[in-house]
Motif scaffolding. Sequence first.
Motif, PDB file in Angstrom:
ATOM      1  N   TYR A   1     -47.539  15.681  -5.652  1.00 58.09           N
ATOM      2  CA  TYR A   1     -46.666  14.587  -5.815  1.00 58.09           C
ATOM      3  C   TYR A   1     -47.283  13.532  -6.502  1.00 58.09           C
ATOM      4  O   TYR A   1     -46.437  12.980  -7.550  1.00 58.09           O
ATOM      5  CB  TYR A   1     -46.036  14.265  -4.509  1.00 58.09           C
TER       6      TYR A   1
ATOM      7  N   LYS B   1     -46.352  12.066 -10.422  1.00 56.56           N
ATOM      8  CA  LYS B   1     -45.932  10.539 -10.773  1.00 56.56           C
ATOM      9  C   LYS B   1     -46.958   9.914 -11.393  1.00 56.56           C
ATOM     10  O   LYS B   1     -46.731   8.607 -11.798  1.00 56.56           O
ATOM     11  CB  LYS B   1     -45.695   9.812  -9.526  1.00 56.56           C
TER      12      LYS B   1
ATOM     13  N   ARG C   1     -32.700  16.183  -7.107  1.00 53.24           N
ATOM     14  CA  ARG C   1     -32.817  14.987  -7.155  1.00 53.24           C
ATOM     15  C   ARG C   1     -31.460  14.228  -7.338  1.00 53.24           C
ATOM     16  O   ARG C   1     -31.001  13.300  -6.839  1.00 53.24           O
ATOM     17  CB  ARG C   1     -33.962  14.359  -8.284  1.00 53.24           C
TER      18      ARG C   1
ATOM     19  N   SER D   1     -33.433  12.728  -0.712  1.00 49.36           N
ATOM     20  CA  SER D   1     -34.852  12.177  -0.750  1.00 49.36           C
ATOM     21  C   SER D   1     -35.913  12.664  -1.334  1.00 49.36           C
ATOM     22  O   SER D   1     -35.798  14.054  -1.227  1.00 49.36           O
ATOM     23  CB  SER D   1     -34.886  11.711   0.801  1.00 49.36           C
ATOM     24  N   GLU D   2     -36.959  12.211  -1.670  1.00 52.82           N
ATOM     25  CA  GLU D   2     -37.863  12.572  -2.228  1.00 52.82           C
ATOM     26  C   GLU D   2     -38.776  13.596  -1.457  1.00 52.82           C
ATOM     27  O   GLU D   2     -39.341  14.590  -1.659  1.00 52.82           O
ATOM     28  CB  GLU D   2     -39.059  11.539  -2.922  1.00 52.82           C
TER      29      GLU D   2
END
Length: 315
Positions: A122, A126, A219, A224-225
């Motif tokens: 993750y 990002k 998403r 939620s992530e």
Amino acid sequence: MLTYSFKRLVQLLVTVLGVVTLVFFTMRLIPGDPISAMAGDSLSGAALDQMRNQMGLNDPLLVQYLGYLARLAVLDFGSTVTTKLPIIELIVGALPITVSIAIGTIILTVLISIPLGTVAAYMAHKGNRVLDNIITGIAMVLDLMPPFWTSLVCLLIFSLTLGWFPASGTVSIDDPVALLRRVALPVLVLSMAQVATLARITRTSVLEVLNEDYVRTARSMGWSELHVLFRHALKNAALPIVTVIGLSFGNLLNGTVIVEFIFTLPGIGNLLVGGMNSRDYQMVQTLIVFYAMIFVVINFATDLIYRVFDPRVQF
């Protein structure tokens, strides 16, 4: 499904037969024999030959091999050459220790490595390369440390210096607390390399699916992530992870031999080391066949588990 299971069963039997054959002839290429190891310098050559004749060690190798296969086919594991104790009883007595170490290692590895690898994927997705590189670097360092060295370091720090865990002593499954304290360090040592490998595989697998359409759809639905990451991305990236867990079981079996010997645990690995030191053919052959059967059964179970994570998998 049945056809696939039958084919895999045939492959399992062929694999075990190959292991048995290789171990049988390799053991007899090693200089010395169990009779010489038992007798030392106390018996003459004639007495040694008489004992070898009684135990069939002077028979042609092919006769010994076929006899061993015949006994193995009816699950007759026999007795040790050196102590005459039934091998099956020794295995049953030592198995709980090895199983405790193996189960503890698998649980600890999964609980640490999968979340760690998922978070690293993750962060890389990002653009946070710093934390991703730190996690990946730590994993690589852990993977490079050999188990025997890690065992000695942990023994020195946690047992001899801090005194948190016993370095030796009796082990009994009737005392779970004492058993847990005795196997804690071996589980920690074996988990280090397993965590490193599985965390890297998890990172790579999850990173590959984070750009898929179903992740973006999840998403957009407002999840939620954490939900998207662990419920959608991780589940769809699970096949390589499950494969590595199954394959790493072989390394785990090798590691148990090392840590049981270093931490003086009366498990299957310690039995194997003792059998090799005394040239006990029967003991070593039986234990290696036992290890091989566990390994191929775990791999077979891993293949079947694929359908749980991905119903599209066809056998």
